[in-house]
Design an enzyme around this catalytic site. Structure first.
Site, PDB file in Angstrom:
ATOM      1  N   GLU A  80       0.837  -1.211   0.000  1.00  0.00           N
ATOM      2  CA  GLU A  80       0.000   0.000   0.000  1.00  0.00           C
ATOM      3  C   GLU A  80       0.865   1.251   0.000  1.00  0.00           C
ATOM      4  O   GLU A  80       1.861   1.332   0.699  1.00  0.00           O
ATOM      5  CB  GLU A  80      -0.909   0.007   1.232  1.00  0.00           C
ATOM      6  CG  GLU A  80      -1.920  -1.122   1.255  1.00  0.00           C
ATOM      7  CD  GLU A  80      -2.991  -1.001   0.171  1.00  0.00           C
ATOM      8  OE1 GLU A  80      -3.152   0.109  -0.392  1.00  0.00           O
ATOM      9  OE2 GLU A  80      -3.647  -2.024  -0.119  1.00  0.00           O
ATOM     10  N   CYS A 142      -7.353  -2.346   8.007  1.00  0.00           N
ATOM     11  CA  CYS A 142      -5.996  -2.372   7.452  1.00  0.00           C
ATOM     12  C   CYS A 142      -5.464  -0.952   7.336  1.00  0.00           C
ATOM     13  O   CYS A 142      -4.332  -0.661   7.737  1.00  0.00           O
ATOM     14  CB  CYS A 142      -5.998  -3.097   6.102  1.00  0.00           C
ATOM     15  SG  CYS A 142      -6.341  -4.856   6.314  1.00  0.00           S
ATOM     16  N   HIS A 166      -1.237  -5.718   1.330  1.00  0.00           N
ATOM     17  CA  HIS A 166      -2.481  -6.492   1.184  1.00  0.00           C
ATOM     18  C   HIS A 166      -2.211  -7.705   0.291  1.00  0.00           C
ATOM     19  O   HIS A 166      -1.483  -7.600  -0.703  1.00  0.00           O
ATOM     20  CB  HIS A 166      -3.568  -5.633   0.519  1.00  0.00           C
ATOM     21  CG  HIS A 166      -4.554  -5.059   1.475  1.00  0.00           C
ATOM     22  ND1 HIS A 166      -4.782  -3.706   1.580  1.00  0.00           N
ATOM     23  CD2 HIS A 166      -5.390  -5.649   2.380  1.00  0.00           C
ATOM     24  CE1 HIS A 166      -5.707  -3.493   2.501  1.00  0.00           C
ATOM     25  NE2 HIS A 166      -6.100  -4.641   3.009  1.00  0.00           N
TER      26      HIS A 166
HETATM   27  N1  PCA Z   1      -8.293  -7.218   5.961  1.00  0.00           N
HETATM   28  C1  PCA Z   1      -9.169  -6.137   6.384  1.00  0.00           C
HETATM   29  C2  PCA Z   1      -9.054  -6.078   7.864  1.00  0.00           C
HETATM   30  C3  PCA Z   1      -8.395  -7.344   8.278  1.00  0.00           C
HETATM   31  C4  PCA Z   1      -7.853  -7.918   7.022  1.00  0.00           C
HETATM   32  O1  PCA Z   1      -7.103  -8.896   6.947  1.00  0.00           O
HETATM   33  C5  PCA Z   1      -8.900  -4.846   5.623  1.00  0.00           C
HETATM   34  O2  PCA Z   1      -8.500  -4.920   4.446  1.00  0.00           O
HETATM   35  O3  PCA Z   1      -9.108  -3.764   6.160  1.00  0.00           O
END
Ligand code: PCA
Length: 205
Positions: A80, A142, A166
């Site tokens: 990110e 996240c 991610h």
């Molecule tokens: N993904 C979520 C919260 C926990 C996770 O593994 C997110 O993308 O915010």
């Protein structure tokens, strides 16, 4: 030897498992480049996730922080770029559902990742692992954890690289869910290992 705090999340919404938890369990205690990995699992709870992350940072005093999240529907590894000072989204595991709220009342609107995200993406692709920089971490937990880590680092330890990656579902989760792409768990572990190796090399220069 340096220490890297690697965080994953517990399961949330209608996903029975969270692949980030499995990746963190596999890498906890391992050495990658110059880092030993200290793995921790965070709750999916707007009232606690950031606090738990910061408690781990203060207790473990890591040299770098990499937080992992699962993004249902994504098919690539996606470091990110930016975290926004906003909480919003689906109900969390405790039933909280903030709407357009700031994470930090006096905090700046956004923080950029301080990880070498471009080099991570390039190396992942060289290793035949699909990857792209993501320009939004969403506004759910996240983003919340990424913002909290960068906000803490800005105020306490600006030289500590910190950021968020991610990942897609694991293959098992994708099959159980039925509507999202997934990677074999070993490839998810490899992708995270590659990113940490790139960070280690970047910090060594
Ligand atoms: N993904 C979520 C919260 C926990 C996770 O593994 C997110 O993308 O915010």
């Amino acid at each position: 030897m340096k220490k890297l705090l690697l965080t994953g999340f517990e399961p949330f919404l209608d996903y029975p498992v969270n692949p980030t938890m499995q990746v963190v369990e596999q890498l906890d205690g391992k050495t990658i480049g110059e880092y030993t990995i200290c793995g921790k699992i965070l709750p999916v709870d707007f009232s606690r996730s950031a606090e738990v992350l910061l408690a781990h940072i203060e207790q473990e005093t890591p040299d770098a922080v990499l937080s992992l999240g699962f993004a249902g529907g994504r098919s690539k590894m996606t470091p990110e770029r930016v975290a926004l000072n906003v909480k919003d989204g689906a109900p969390d595991n405790a039933g909280n559902r903030p709407v357009d709220e700031p994470i930090e009342l006096e905090g700046q609107p956004a923080y950029f990742s301080t990880l070498p995200i471009r080099q991570m993406v390039e190396r992942l692709k060289q290793e035949n692992l699909p990857a792209d920089i993501s320009n939004t971490a969403g506004l759910y937990l996240c983003n919340n954890v990424m913002y909290a880590g960068l906000h803490w680092a800005a105020g306490h330890k600006p030289d500590m690289p910190s950021g968020f990656l991610h990942m897609p579902a694991s293959f098992d989760l994708a099959v159980r869910h039925g509507k999202i792409p997934g990677w074999p768990l070993d490839e998810l572990v490899k992708g995270v290992t590659v990113c940490i190796a790139v960070l280690s090399e970047a910090q060594h220069v």
